[in-house]
Structures are given as structure tokens and as C-alpha cells.
Design a protein around this motif. Sequence first.
Motif, short mmCIF file in Angstrom:
data_model
loop_
_atom_site.label_atom_id
_atom_site.label_comp_id
_atom_site.label_asym_id
_atom_site.label_seq_id
_atom_site.Cartn_x
_atom_site.Cartn_y
_atom_site.Cartn_z
N ALA A 273 65.87 14.11 35.45
CA ALA A 273 65.46 12.96 36.26
C ALA A 273 66.41 12.73 37.44
N SER A 274 67.68 13.07 37.28
CA SER A 274 68.63 12.97 38.40
C SER A 274 68.19 13.86 39.55
N LYS A 275 67.76 15.07 39.22
CA LYS A 275 67.27 15.99 40.26
C LYS A 275 66.00 15.44 40.91
N GLU A 276 65.10 14.89 40.09
CA GLU A 276 63.87 14.30 40.63
C GLU A 276 64.21 13.15 41.58
N SER A 277 65.15 12.32 41.19
CA SER A 277 65.55 11.18 42.01
C SER A 277 66.18 11.65 43.32
N GLU A 278 67.03 12.65 43.25
CA GLU A 278 67.67 13.19 44.46
C GLU A 278 66.65 13.77 45.42
N ASP A 279 65.61 14.41 44.90
CA ASP A 279 64.60 15.06 45.73
C ASP A 279 63.58 14.08 46.31
N ALA A 280 63.52 12.89 45.76
CA ALA A 280 62.51 11.91 46.20
C ALA A 280 62.94 11.24 47.50
N VAL A 281 61.96 11.02 48.36
CA VAL A 281 62.21 10.32 49.61
C VAL A 281 62.42 8.83 49.34
N ASP A 282 61.67 8.30 48.39
CA ASP A 282 61.79 6.90 48.01
C ASP A 282 61.32 6.76 46.56
N MET A 283 61.24 5.55 46.09
CA MET A 283 60.89 5.32 44.68
C MET A 283 59.39 5.17 44.45
N HIS A 284 58.59 5.23 45.50
CA HIS A 284 57.16 4.97 45.38
C HIS A 284 56.44 5.94 44.45
N ARG A 285 56.84 7.20 44.45
CA ARG A 285 56.22 8.20 43.56
C ARG A 285 56.40 7.80 42.10
N PHE A 286 57.58 7.33 41.76
CA PHE A 286 57.85 6.94 40.38
C PHE A 286 57.12 5.64 40.03
N VAL A 287 57.12 4.71 40.97
CA VAL A 287 56.43 3.43 40.75
C VAL A 287 54.93 3.67 40.55
N ARG A 288 54.36 4.56 41.34
CA ARG A 288 52.93 4.86 41.23
C ARG A 288 52.61 5.40 39.82
N ALA A 289 53.42 6.31 39.32
CA ALA A 289 53.19 6.87 37.98
C ALA A 289 53.29 5.77 36.92
N ILE A 290 54.25 4.88 37.07
CA ILE A 290 54.43 3.78 36.12
C ILE A 290 53.26 2.81 36.20
#
Length: 154
Positions: free
Chosen positions: A75-92
Amino acid sequence: MSMWKSIKSLLGRDHIDGEELQKDKDLRTAIAALLITVASSDETFGPQEKQQLHDIFTDHFAMKSADAKDLVHHASKESEDAVDMHRFVRAINDDLDNEQRKDILGYAWQMVLADGEIHDREDHIIRRLGPLLGISRKESLEIRDEVIEGRSRF
């Protein structure tokens, strides 16, 4: 039984097995990456935050310690690669109802408070996160207060 129902029962101190949790790896990763994004918004993701995230997944999600460690790494790698948190929020938001998203915001507050203080950037990201999860500012502050109160008991 859905993963979230299993997690909700776990929050009531029941336990779920790793197989049930494994069924929704993408949601688990999105939750962890979002929490890392929140915790690292002050430009550090230190040992206290790492331990807090590990504890969330071992205590609340009944993961084995080694699995939680692997999840934090991935998840650290996923977070580093993300431009913002919207991708994670959308999944949630796609998988969880309002009460469940409030639990996620509670975990986010735990991450912010892991080092004992709320930094300006962390406060800013939480202010942004609440509405993205469909949670009002008032509810977010109530959740924060519950987390602070819970921490003071230990």
C-alpha cells in the motif's frame, strides 16, 4: 457474509479469518493506501504511523502480523504512485456504506494522531477527506473526539 459485515462484526470484537479478508484485496489495499496518504500528508510516514497502520490491520481486520506488514509495504507503493487520494476514496465509496466510511475516517484520525499531534497538512487532508467520504465536518469532529477519547484510555 460480505467482507465488510465480517469487519463490522470484528469491530464488535469477533474475529474473521484471513480467507474472508483475502476475498477483497483491492478494498483492503485501497483502505491501507488511503490511510498512508493521510498519515504521510505531513511529509513523513514514520515508525509511529507504520505501527498504527499495522495495529489497525492486525487488531481490527484480524490479519496476521506478516500479512499486515506485506500490506503496508504494498500500500505504501500504491500511495506513492497515486496522484491524489481520489482513486482510493472511489474504491471505498463504491464498496462501503456511510457508517462503514465513518469507520474508515476513524482509522484516518488514528493515523493522524499516531504521533500525538495534528499537523496543519494532516488537518487539511482530513477536512478534505470527510466530504469525499460523504461525512460532514460535524461528524468528522465527533469521530476525531471519539478517537482522542479512546486513546486517552490506554
